[in-house]
Motif scaffolding. Structure first.
Motif, PDB file in Angstrom:
ATOM      1  N   ALA A 280     -15.669 -15.028 -13.987  1.00  0.00           N
ATOM      2  CA  ALA A 280     -14.606 -14.024 -13.957  1.00  0.00           C
ATOM      3  C   ALA A 280     -14.977 -12.866 -13.043  1.00  0.00           C
ATOM      4  CB  ALA A 280     -14.319 -13.516 -15.371  1.00  0.00           C
ATOM      5  N   ALA A 281     -16.217 -12.381 -13.158  1.00  0.00           N
ATOM      6  CA  ALA A 281     -16.663 -11.268 -12.320  1.00  0.00           C
ATOM      7  C   ALA A 281     -16.618 -11.638 -10.842  1.00  0.00           C
ATOM      8  CB  ALA A 281     -18.080 -10.851 -12.723  1.00  0.00           C
ATOM      9  N   LYS A 282     -17.001 -12.849 -10.533  1.00  0.00           N
ATOM     10  CA  LYS A 282     -16.978 -13.296  -9.136  1.00  0.00           C
ATOM     11  C   LYS A 282     -15.541 -13.366  -8.611  1.00  0.00           C
ATOM     12  CE  LYS A 282     -18.859 -16.869  -6.077  1.00  0.00           C
ATOM     13  NZ  LYS A 282     -19.493 -15.835  -5.234  1.00  0.00           N
ATOM     14  N   ALA A 283     -14.591 -13.723  -9.481  1.00  0.00           N
ATOM     15  CA  ALA A 283     -13.197 -13.886  -9.058  1.00  0.00           C
ATOM     16  C   ALA A 283     -12.546 -12.576  -8.639  1.00  0.00           C
ATOM     17  CB  ALA A 283     -12.386 -14.533 -10.183  1.00  0.00           C
ATOM     18  N   VAL A 284     -13.049 -11.437  -9.178  1.00  0.00           N
ATOM     19  CA  VAL A 284     -12.409 -10.151  -8.860  1.00  0.00           C
ATOM     20  C   VAL A 284     -13.309  -9.244  -8.028  1.00  0.00           C
ATOM     21  CG1 VAL A 284     -10.966 -10.240 -10.925  1.00  0.00           C
ATOM     22  CG2 VAL A 284     -13.182  -9.055 -11.032  1.00  0.00           C
ATOM     23  N   GLU A 285     -14.439  -9.760  -7.550  1.00  0.00           N
ATOM     24  CA  GLU A 285     -15.366  -8.893  -6.838  1.00  0.00           C
ATOM     25  C   GLU A 285     -14.785  -8.345  -5.539  1.00  0.00           C
ATOM     26  OE1 GLU A 285     -18.857 -11.183  -6.187  1.00  0.00           O
ATOM     27  OE2 GLU A 285     -17.936 -12.537  -4.713  1.00  0.00           O
ATOM     28  N   GLY A 286     -13.759  -8.995  -4.990  1.00  0.00           N
ATOM     29  CA  GLY A 286     -13.157  -8.527  -3.740  1.00  0.00           C
ATOM     30  C   GLY A 286     -12.063  -7.495  -3.925  1.00  0.00           C
ATOM     31  N   LEU A 287     -11.676  -7.195  -5.156  1.00  0.00           N
ATOM     32  CA  LEU A 287     -10.625  -6.204  -5.398  1.00  0.00           C
ATOM     33  C   LEU A 287     -11.219  -4.803  -5.346  1.00  0.00           C
ATOM     34  CD1 LEU A 287      -8.712  -7.867  -8.389  1.00  0.00           C
ATOM     35  CD2 LEU A 287      -8.156  -7.960  -5.951  1.00  0.00           C
ATOM     36  N   SER A 288     -10.601  -3.910  -4.557  1.00  0.00           N
ATOM     37  CA  SER A 288     -11.127  -2.552  -4.452  1.00  0.00           C
ATOM     38  C   SER A 288      -9.994  -1.556  -4.319  1.00  0.00           C
ATOM     39  CB  SER A 288     -12.060  -2.413  -3.239  1.00  0.00           C
ATOM     40  OG  SER A 288     -11.315  -2.377  -2.038  1.00  0.00           O
ATOM     41  N   TRP A 289     -10.210  -0.356  -4.824  1.00  0.00           N
ATOM     42  CA  TRP A 289      -9.223   0.715  -4.681  1.00  0.00           C
ATOM     43  C   TRP A 289      -9.128   1.183  -3.237  1.00  0.00           C
ATOM     44  CZ3 TRP A 289      -5.456   1.663  -7.808  1.00  0.00           C
ATOM     45  CH2 TRP A 289      -5.582   1.387  -9.170  1.00  0.00           C
ATOM     46  N   GLU A 290     -10.187   0.986  -2.453  1.00  0.00           N
ATOM     47  CA  GLU A 290     -10.138   1.364  -1.037  1.00  0.00           C
ATOM     48  C   GLU A 290      -9.086   0.529  -0.299  1.00  0.00           C
ATOM     49  OE1 GLU A 290     -12.917   0.923  -2.800  1.00  0.00           O
ATOM     50  OE2 GLU A 290     -13.448   3.060  -2.872  1.00  0.00           O
ATOM     51  N   ASP A 291      -9.038  -0.776  -0.584  1.00  0.00           N
ATOM     52  CA  ASP A 291      -8.014  -1.622   0.028  1.00  0.00           C
ATOM     53  C   ASP A 291      -6.624  -1.200  -0.432  1.00  0.00           C
ATOM     54  OD1 ASP A 291      -9.872  -3.093   1.426  1.00  0.00           O
ATOM     55  OD2 ASP A 291      -9.919  -4.748  -0.008  1.00  0.00           O
ATOM     56  N   THR A 292      -6.505  -0.865  -1.716  1.00  0.00           N
ATOM     57  CA  THR A 292      -5.217  -0.397  -2.234  1.00  0.00           C
ATOM     58  C   THR A 292      -4.787   0.875  -1.511  1.00  0.00           C
ATOM     59  OG1 THR A 292      -5.787  -1.305  -4.410  1.00  0.00           O
ATOM     60  CG2 THR A 292      -3.962   0.255  -4.325  1.00  0.00           C
ATOM     61  N   ALA A 293      -5.714   1.805  -1.329  1.00  0.00           N
ATOM     62  CA  ALA A 293      -5.401   3.069  -0.667  1.00  0.00           C
ATOM     63  C   ALA A 293      -4.937   2.841   0.770  1.00  0.00           C
ATOM     64  CB  ALA A 293      -6.619   3.992  -0.690  1.00  0.00           C
ATOM     65  N   ARG A 294      -5.572   1.899   1.471  1.00  0.00           N
ATOM     66  CA  ARG A 294      -5.143   1.609   2.846  1.00  0.00           C
ATOM     67  C   ARG A 294      -3.696   1.126   2.870  1.00  0.00           C
ATOM     68  NH1 ARG A 294     -10.668   0.425   3.835  1.00  0.00           N
ATOM     69  NH2 ARG A 294     -10.547  -1.608   2.829  1.00  0.00           N
ATOM     70  N   GLY A 295      -3.333   0.273   1.917  1.00  0.00           N
ATOM     71  CA  GLY A 295      -1.961  -0.199   1.854  1.00  0.00           C
ATOM     72  C   GLY A 295      -0.974   0.921   1.579  1.00  0.00           C
ATOM     73  N   TYR A 296      -1.320   1.830   0.684  1.00  0.00           N
ATOM     74  CA  TYR A 296      -0.448   2.959   0.369  1.00  0.00           C
ATOM     75  C   TYR A 296      -0.298   3.879   1.587  1.00  0.00           C
ATOM     76  CZ  TYR A 296       0.004   2.210  -4.690  1.00  0.00           C
ATOM     77  OH  TYR A 296       0.329   1.711  -5.924  1.00  0.00           O
ATOM     78  N   LEU A 297      -1.403   4.115   2.280  1.00  0.00           N
ATOM     79  CA  LEU A 297      -1.347   5.007   3.443  1.00  0.00           C
ATOM     80  C   LEU A 297      -0.451   4.438   4.538  1.00  0.00           C
ATOM     81  CD1 LEU A 297      -4.993   6.339   3.830  1.00  0.00           C
ATOM     82  CD2 LEU A 297      -2.918   7.707   3.542  1.00  0.00           C
ATOM     83  N   GLU A 298      -0.500   3.133   4.742  1.00  0.00           N
ATOM     84  CA  GLU A 298       0.352   2.523   5.758  1.00  0.00           C
ATOM     85  C   GLU A 298       1.825   2.731   5.428  1.00  0.00           C
ATOM     86  OE1 GLU A 298      -0.809  -1.545   6.022  1.00  0.00           O
ATOM     87  OE2 GLU A 298      -2.795  -1.089   6.865  1.00  0.00           O
ATOM     88  N   VAL A 299       2.192   2.570   4.169  1.00  0.00           N
ATOM     89  CA  VAL A 299       3.585   2.764   3.775  1.00  0.00           C
ATOM     90  C   VAL A 299       3.978   4.228   3.917  1.00  0.00           C
ATOM     91  CG1 VAL A 299       5.257   2.537   1.893  1.00  0.00           C
ATOM     92  CG2 VAL A 299       3.503   0.775   2.217  1.00  0.00           C
ATOM     93  N   CYS A 300       3.090   5.145   3.520  1.00  0.00           N
ATOM     94  CA  CYS A 300       3.372   6.580   3.650  1.00  0.00           C
ATOM     95  C   CYS A 300       3.556   6.971   5.119  1.00  0.00           C
ATOM     96  CB  CYS A 300       2.235   7.392   3.039  1.00  0.00           C
ATOM     97  SG  CYS A 300       2.201   7.396   1.238  1.00  0.00           S
ATOM     98  N   ALA A 301       2.682   6.471   5.997  1.00  0.00           N
ATOM     99  CA  ALA A 301       2.769   6.817   7.420  1.00  0.00           C
ATOM    100  C   ALA A 301       4.089   6.325   8.008  1.00  0.00           C
ATOM    101  CB  ALA A 301       1.583   6.232   8.177  1.00  0.00           C
ATOM    102  N   ARG A 302       4.517   5.125   7.626  1.00  0.00           N
ATOM    103  CA  ARG A 302       5.795   4.616   8.126  1.00  0.00           C
ATOM    104  C   ARG A 302       6.959   5.467   7.634  1.00  0.00           C
ATOM    105  NH1 ARG A 302       3.734  -0.630   6.828  1.00  0.00           N
ATOM    106  NH2 ARG A 302       5.076  -0.705   4.987  1.00  0.00           N
ATOM    107  N   ALA A 303       6.897   5.881   6.357  1.00  0.00           N
ATOM    108  CA  ALA A 303       7.976   6.700   5.803  1.00  0.00           C
ATOM    109  C   ALA A 303       8.096   8.027   6.547  1.00  0.00           C
ATOM    110  CB  ALA A 303       7.744   6.933   4.313  1.00  0.00           C
ATOM    111  N   VAL A 304       6.943   8.646   6.847  1.00  0.00           N
ATOM    112  CA  VAL A 304       6.950   9.926   7.566  1.00  0.00           C
ATOM    113  C   VAL A 304       7.467   9.730   8.982  1.00  0.00           C
ATOM    114  CG1 VAL A 304       5.462  11.740   8.484  1.00  0.00           C
ATOM    115  CG2 VAL A 304       5.132  10.929   6.141  1.00  0.00           C
ATOM    116  N   GLU A 305       7.010   8.651   9.644  1.00  0.00           N
ATOM    117  CA  GLU A 305       7.435   8.378  11.011  1.00  0.00           C
ATOM    118  C   GLU A 305       8.946   8.147  11.079  1.00  0.00           C
ATOM    119  OE1 GLU A 305       6.372   5.324  14.713  1.00  0.00           O
ATOM    120  OE2 GLU A 305       5.417   5.097  12.756  1.00  0.00           O
ATOM    121  N   GLU A 306       9.461   7.354  10.145  1.00  0.00           N
ATOM    122  CA  GLU A 306      10.911   7.080  10.133  1.00  0.00           C
ATOM    123  C   GLU A 306      11.711   8.343   9.841  1.00  0.00           C
ATOM    124  OE1 GLU A 306      11.437   3.973   7.325  1.00  0.00           O
ATOM    125  OE2 GLU A 306      10.371   2.486   8.536  1.00  0.00           O
TER     126      GLU A 306
END
Length: 404
Positions: free
Chosen positions: A374-400
């Protein structure tokens, strides 16, 4: 010259800042991951005087004290007049704080989109962050419940209208499909960004040390549930199964909610070995998980449209990061997280299914082997990756917004 960092307000207008609650933990974890890349402030419906989360935090309702730590979901089950009062408060809040931010992230709640719409009137673009489509899951048995249901229907109409105006971040593919079907949003409007795991907090710990520290029986087969005792989860089947199987097995419940008294009464009546710990400080939750042999996520499948779980199931990934196998329902993201017989068990949330599972559980060494998988199955999940996804959406919203 480098570009100015985005000024982001991440608001949870339906929730008090209750650090033990899933919503607050989600918001705080993402804010910590966003902070190196953006200027981030948080807003909650209420902020207790003793709260010190390490971020700038604004209160939408300014009065707060020790009693305001309940994770209450503003306007849930309240009258139409209470909904109107919430909208007036959000308008005043947006008017005051709009000049301070480039974009607002609005955490999903009963009136999702109300705050984003208020900020949009002052020129600040918004992004909706959803983890649920707010389908009514409570029984309607009396006049009070009928009034709550009526208020829910009115709020749902407003939410559908707001949802079509803003970009949406959904936490699962299943939720994206549900938002398209139920709220009529354009599929291109929705970006799926999965939640991460705080591996510095949720990681494997020694079971014997955890049980000694918490005062738990070192020999018992220990089952654990962490989370809200609400209409989206149903602990009745595993409690009844535990009573039927008996033996040295015991269930520990961390958290509370509207169904807490019902489950306490059921455990007493059935003679099941269940310990209710109530809300536990976030720092101690991993120790409770470490003490367990098997962690439970008994979702109420009929509470979701078509029986499909739309949640990101944050608790399940955290269980797994602590190297504990999980028993939950075969639905939604869980079908991708949990591999039956390898990292956990997927079964209908029914008494017969739980009774069969508890009567045939593998020995502890095999459960530990499943926990490592189980631990091995989720070792690639990180809040840093989540934050990058949120920032991309925020940047597009501001640009639009700037191009309009």
């Amino acid at each position: 010259m480098s570009a100015r960092r985005l000024r982001i307000l991440y608001a949870a207008p339906g929730h008090a800042l209750a650090p033990t609650a899933g919503t607050a933990r989600n918001v705080l974890a993402l804010a910590a991951a966003l902070a190196p890349r953006a200027e981030v402030a948080l807003a909650f419906r209420r902020v207790p005087a003793h709260a010190a989360p390490g971020h700038r935090v604004l209160a939408i309702e300014p009065t707060a004290g020790p009693a305001d730590t309940r994770d209450d979901v503003a306007a849930r089950g309240l009258s139409p007049l209470a909904h109107l009062a919430s909208l007036r408060r959000l308008e005043a809040f947006a008017r005051r704080w709009a000049p301070a931010f480039d974009v607002v992230l609005e955490k999903g709640w009963r009136l999702s989109g109300a705050l984003a719409a208020a900020f949009a009137r002052y020129g600040v673009p918004g992004v909706l962050v959803e983890n649920d489509a707010r389908v009514w899951a409570e029984p309607v048995r009396d006049l009070r419940a009928l009034l709550r249901w009526t208020a829910h229907l009115g709020a749902a109409r407003l939410v559908r209208r707001w949802a079509r105006r803003f970009p949406v971040i959904a936490e699962t593919e299943e939720l994206q499909a549900l938002l398209v079907a139920r709220r009529g949003v354009d599929p291109a409007q929705v970006t799926v960004v999965e939640l991460g795991v705080d591996h510095a907090h949720f990681h494997p710990r020694d079971r014997a040390a955890a049980r000694a520290a918490l005062g738990f029986d070192p020999t018992a087969l220990l089952l654990l549930y962490v989370g809200g005792l609400d209409w989206y989860h149903d602990l009745r089947p595993p409690i009844e199964a535990l009573a039927a199987v008996g033996g040295a097995a015991e269930l520990h419940v961390v958290g509370d909610g509207v169904r807490g008294e019902e489950y306490r009464a059921l455990a007493r009546r059935a003679g099941a070995r269940v310990r209710f710990h109530g809300p536990v400080d976030h720092a101690r939750v991993p120790w409770h998980i470490a003490a367990a042999d098997l962690c439970l996520a008994p979702y109420r499948e009929r509470a979701f449209p078509g029986g499909v779980l739309p949640f990101a199931t944050l608790k399940v990934a955290e269980y797994m990061a602590c190297a504990r196998p999980v028993a939950s329902v075969p639905s939604g993201r869980l079908l991708r997280l949990v591999e039956p017989g390898i990292s956990g068990f997927l079964l209908p949330n029914a008494r017969e299914a739980w009774t069969s599972l508890l009567a045939t559980l593998p020995a502890r060494d095999r459960l530990d082997e499943m926990g490592r998988a189980a631990a091995k199955a989720v070792e690639g999940l990180s809040w840093e990756d989540t934050a990058r996804g949120y920032l991309e959406v925020c940047a597009r919203a501001v640009e639009e917004a700037s191009g309009r």
